[in-house]
Design a protein around this motif. Structure first.
Motif, short mmCIF file in Angstrom:
data_model
loop_
_atom_site.label_atom_id
_atom_site.label_comp_id
_atom_site.label_asym_id
_atom_site.label_seq_id
_atom_site.Cartn_x
_atom_site.Cartn_y
_atom_site.Cartn_z
N ASP A 241 1.07 -0.99 -0.13
CA ASP A 241 -0.23 -0.46 -0.06
C ASP A 241 0.97 0.99 0.23
O ASP A 241 1.52 1.45 0.35
N GLY A 242 0.62 2.49 -1.04
CA GLY A 242 1.52 3.23 -0.72
C GLY A 242 2.62 2.96 -2.10
O GLY A 242 3.73 2.94 -1.55
N THR A 243 1.80 2.42 -3.15
CA THR A 243 2.76 2.22 -3.94
C THR A 243 3.94 3.68 -4.57
O THR A 243 5.22 2.55 -4.89
N LEU A 244 3.55 4.73 -4.13
CA LEU A 244 4.19 5.71 -5.38
C LEU A 244 5.18 5.77 -3.84
O LEU A 244 6.96 6.06 -3.66
N PRO A 354 -3.03 11.68 2.60
CA PRO A 354 -1.98 11.91 1.62
C PRO A 354 -1.48 12.42 0.64
O PRO A 354 -1.16 14.09 1.22
N VAL A 355 0.03 12.41 0.33
CA VAL A 355 0.62 13.03 -0.44
C VAL A 355 0.45 13.98 -1.43
O VAL A 355 0.36 14.92 -1.52
N GLU A 356 -0.53 12.74 -2.23
CA GLU A 356 -0.96 13.49 -3.37
C GLU A 356 -2.01 14.11 -3.18
O GLU A 356 -2.75 13.52 -3.09
N LYS A 357 -2.06 15.38 -4.00
CA LYS A 357 -2.70 16.63 -4.40
C LYS A 357 -4.92 15.85 -5.15
O LYS A 357 -5.57 15.49 -4.42
N TYR A 382 2.77 8.69 2.58
CA TYR A 382 2.14 7.74 1.80
C TYR A 382 2.00 6.31 2.35
O TYR A 382 1.83 6.46 3.53
N SER A 383 0.54 5.92 1.90
CA SER A 383 0.04 4.96 2.29
C SER A 383 -1.13 4.20 3.72
O SER A 383 -1.13 5.90 4.56
N MET A 384 -0.93 3.41 4.49
CA MET A 384 -1.86 3.64 5.17
C MET A 384 -0.87 3.37 7.28
O MET A 384 -1.79 3.57 7.93
N VAL A 385 0.31 3.59 6.17
CA VAL A 385 0.77 4.23 7.21
C VAL A 385 -0.08 5.77 8.22
O VAL A 385 0.57 5.73 9.54
N LYS A 386 -0.63 6.04 7.76
CA LYS A 386 -0.84 7.40 8.07
C LYS A 386 -2.11 6.84 9.68
O LYS A 386 -2.50 7.42 10.78
N TYR A 387 -2.89 6.15 8.76
CA TYR A 387 -3.58 4.99 10.33
C TYR A 387 -2.73 4.49 11.62
O TYR A 387 -2.94 4.91 12.77
N MET A 399 -7.39 12.51 7.68
CA MET A 399 -8.35 13.25 6.48
C MET A 399 -8.16 12.69 5.46
O MET A 399 -6.82 13.01 4.61
N LYS A 400 -9.08 12.29 4.58
CA LYS A 400 -9.12 12.03 2.81
C LYS A 400 -10.18 12.10 2.45
O LYS A 400 -11.03 11.61 2.13
N PHE A 401 -10.11 13.15 0.71
CA PHE A 401 -11.88 13.25 0.28
C PHE A 401 -10.78 12.98 -0.90
O PHE A 401 -10.03 14.50 -1.42
N GLY A 405 -16.34 10.95 -7.32
CA GLY A 405 -16.50 9.48 -8.47
C GLY A 405 -15.44 8.32 -8.19
O GLY A 405 -15.38 7.29 -8.81
N TYR A 406 -14.32 8.54 -6.95
CA TYR A 406 -14.07 7.92 -7.15
C TYR A 406 -14.35 6.47 -6.09
O TYR A 406 -14.29 7.62 -4.71
N LYS A 407 -14.25 5.55 -5.80
CA LYS A 407 -14.69 4.62 -4.94
C LYS A 407 -13.81 4.60 -4.45
O LYS A 407 -12.20 3.52 -4.81
N TRP A 411 -9.23 -2.20 0.94
CA TRP A 411 -8.32 -3.48 1.26
C TRP A 411 -6.89 -1.91 1.94
O TRP A 411 -5.90 -1.93 2.19
N ASP A 412 -7.50 -0.67 1.13
CA ASP A 412 -6.68 0.87 1.72
C ASP A 412 -6.94 1.00 2.98
O ASP A 412 -6.42 2.03 3.17
N HIS A 413 -8.50 0.04 3.70
CA HIS A 413 -8.53 1.02 5.25
C HIS A 413 -8.73 -0.28 5.78
O HIS A 413 -8.79 -0.04 7.55
N1 LIG Z 1 -7.79 9.40 -7.37
C1 LIG Z 1 -7.51 8.60 -6.90
N2 LIG Z 1 -8.10 8.87 -5.24
C2 LIG Z 1 -8.23 8.61 -4.00
N3 LIG Z 1 -7.00 7.68 -3.81
C3 LIG Z 1 -6.20 6.64 -4.68
C4 LIG Z 1 -6.85 7.83 -6.39
N4 LIG Z 1 -6.30 6.48 -7.18
C5 LIG Z 1 -5.72 5.73 -6.23
N5 LIG Z 1 -6.08 6.01 -4.67
C6 LIG Z 1 -5.56 4.83 -3.75
O1 LIG Z 1 -5.02 5.89 -2.35
C7 LIG Z 1 -3.61 4.94 -2.09
C8 LIG Z 1 -2.47 5.60 -1.68
O2 LIG Z 1 -3.51 6.22 -0.74
P1 LIG Z 1 -2.15 7.75 0.40
O3 LIG Z 1 -2.91 7.63 0.90
O4 LIG Z 1 -1.06 6.60 0.27
O5 LIG Z 1 -2.20 8.35 -0.92
S1 LIG Z 1 -0.79 8.83 -1.53
O6 LIG Z 1 0.40 8.58 -2.25
O7 LIG Z 1 -0.25 9.42 -0.01
O8 LIG Z 1 -0.68 10.16 -1.86
C9 LIG Z 1 -3.50 3.44 -3.43
O9 LIG Z 1 -3.54 2.18 -2.84
P2 LIG Z 1 -1.58 1.64 -3.41
O10 LIG Z 1 -2.03 1.72 -4.62
O11 LIG Z 1 -1.61 0.67 -3.06
O12 LIG Z 1 -0.76 3.34 -3.37
C10 LIG Z 1 -5.25 4.25 -4.46
O13 LIG Z 1 -5.49 2.54 -4.06
#
Ligand SMILES: Nc1ncnc2c1ncn2[C@@H]1O[C@H](COP(=O)(O)OS(=O)(=O)O)[C@@H](OP(=O)(O)O)[C@H]1O
Ligand SMILES: [Mg+2]
Length: 475
Positions: A241-244, A354-357, A382-387, A399-401, A405-407, A411-413
């Motif tokens: 989780d948190g591939t980036l 999350p790191v990514e906007k 990044y990732s569930m490390v936030k939890y 917080m995550k918004f 349309g994104y579902k 497994w992310d929670h």
């Molecule tokens: N567009 C969009 N909107 C919201 N969430 C998305 C989106 N795309 C992907 N994901 C899912 O978010 C997981 C990564 O969440 P993070 O909290 O780690 O985000 S971040 O990488 O820190 O920005 C990420 O999990 P991993 O694929 O395991 O990295 C995705 O399942």
């Protein structure tokens, strides 16, 4: 910052936290609607109940209590699986219905193994430029680690519980790996899986009698094709989780949960880069990695990596250190209880996101933060490390918004939610309702976003701020 004074402006810049202060948005306040009042009542009742169960002194209690939570006993019972026999030798009791001790013990060992696999792969990514990163259809990077962890966990759970009895919902599908131009990648995955499984005895589990072939590895990956649902038992896995974060040498998690009849009953979260010195959560892990190479490897300040776990209704959550090279894992591996922070003053609270906007609106959360009086910079991790950070008391709010349309996927929670709840925190959607894990792979019906807090007071404030500002937001 004496630690970072390398007399090079370059380094000082590198060591800046990767968070920005966006506390500039002002919000128009509206009266809460009737729905708001109803949901606040609901969440407040729920939170108070949680709070009563969480306001206790946990402190640093060791092994015996953790063992009790997972039902560790010296009793043995008959089992046909050699892996289970091995687990019993370790002292993990075969669980009675609703006890889940055996499942928890095995899940924690398997996540420990998976973390060790990920660490090896990430080390090679961070230290070299990589050719192990692939592009998924959605352009997110996928690594050897994703598939290897999924194969390893699937193989181990199938061995322990029987492949016919097991339902696994997991993130990766086998398609891109089985394409003819992915042969090199498949070879790398098979090699990584076999290296990891060969180490199973170190984690108290049995390894296969012979190395797995490509077909068996592909089979193990594709066995995770369950879609969950409201009935029965489903394992839920996010292999990386948190591939980036993973490919950037930063935070990531291995998340394994078990859902029974739509409820999360077990959660295990491996966080290989979680720094024990929480200040380091602010920094890109790459710099932490660099600093740990520069300073003596034995230095305690670089201690990192843990596995957190919890069992539904126990009112306790636990954290073990990662198993080190040349050390044998013995349950419960010096586990200690963790608990959420007791801070309820927004001015002292830290919020994570999350790191990514693209994954969550930073401007909306900045507005919420401003309106409830949060003063600290957001902690972007990044990732569930936030939890994990909330459960361990290193931050108070997550917080995550996501965009409309994104579902959100279960497994992310799943693992993070139960660990926070059992550590004394509160997790709901932005309407104050519990997350629903009974509807298949998505968190269907999720109201706007996810709010996890260490306690009821902060949670109610954030939910109230969402209601007050939602209509004027562009989400
Ligand atoms: N567009 C969009 N909107 C919201 N969430 C998305 C989106 N795309 C992907 N994901 C899912 O978010 C997981 C990564 O969440 P993070 O909290 O780690 O985000 S971040 O990488 O820190 O920005 C990420 O999990 P991993 O694929 O395991 O990295 C995705 O399942
Ligand atoms: Mg994920």
């Amino acid at each position: 910052m004496p630690l970072f004074c390398l007399n090079k402006a370059k380094y000082q810049l590198l060591l800046l936290p990767h968070t920005n202060n966006n506390f500039v948005t002002t919000l128009k306040t509206k009266n809460p609607t009737f729905k708001h009042a109803e949901n606040l009542f609901f969440s407040s009742f729920f939170n108070k109940w949680r709070l009563v169960s969480s306001y206790r002194k946990v402190g640093f209690s060791f092994s015996t209590k953790a063992a009790a939570v997972a039902g560790v006993s010296s009793s043995s019972s008959s089992s046909s699986s050699s892996v289970i026999m091995e687990s019993e030798k370790k002292g993990i009791k075969i669980s009675e219905s609703g006890d889940y001790s055996k499942e928890l013990g095995i899940a924690v060992s398997v996540v420990q193994m998976a973390c060790s696999l990920c660490q090896r792969v990430q080390e090679s990514l961070v230290s070299k430029t990589n050719d192990q990163v692939q592009s998924k259809d959605d352009n997110s990077p996928v690594t050897v680690a994703d598939w290897s962890v999924q194969a390893t966990v699937s193989w181990m759970l199938s061995e322990c519980f029987g492949s016919r009895n097991i339902s696994i919902v997991a993130e990766e599908d086998v398609q891109s790996l089985s394409q003819f131009d992915s042969i090199g990648l498949l070879e790398a995955v098979v090699k990584t899986v076999n290296e990891c499984l060969a180490e199973a005895p170190k984690f108290g589990l049995n390894c296969p009698v012979r190395a797995l072939g490509a077909t068996e590895v592909l089979e193990a990956i594709s066995r995770c094709n369950s879609t969950g649902g409201p009935k029965g038992r489903h394992w839920v896995l996010d292999p990386v989780d948190g591939t980036l974060g993973f490919v950037r040498g930063d935070q990531y998690a291995v998340a394994l949960a078990m859902i029974e009849d739509g409820e999360v009953v077990l959660g295990v979260l491996g966080c290989p880069n979680y720094p024990m010195n929480k200040e380091w959560l602010n920094y890109h892990h790459r710099y932490y990695w660099m600093m740990s190479k520069l300073s003596p490897p034995t230095s305690e300040s670089w201690e990192k990596g843990c596995v957190m776990y919890a069992k539904r209704g126990s009112g306790e959550a636990w954290m073990q250190p990662l198993v080190q090279t040349n050390t044998k894992y013995v349950w419960p591996n010096s586990a200690r209880a963790i608990q959420v922070s007791l801070i309820d003053d927004p001015a002292l609270a830290t919020f994570c996101e999350p790191v990514e906007k693209a994954n969550s609106s930073h401007s909306f959360t900045a507005g919420l933060a401003h309106s409830v009086g949060l003063r600290k910079q957001p902690l972007r991790v990044y990732s569930m490390v936030k939890y994990a950070a909330i459960a361990r008391g290193d931050a108070e709010i997550f917080m995550k918004f996501a965009r409309a349309g994104y579902k959100e996927k279960i497994w992310d929670h799943a693992a993070g939610v139960i660990i926070i709840q059992e550590a004394g925190g509160v997790v709901t959607d932005a309407g104050g309702r519990p997350l629903d894990f009974s509807k298949g792979i998505f968190l269907e019906g999720l109201d706007r976003g996810i709010i996890a807090c260490s306690g009821a007071i902060l949670h109610e404030k954030i939910i109230g701020a969402v209601y007050a500002s939602w209509d004027s937001s562009n989400l």
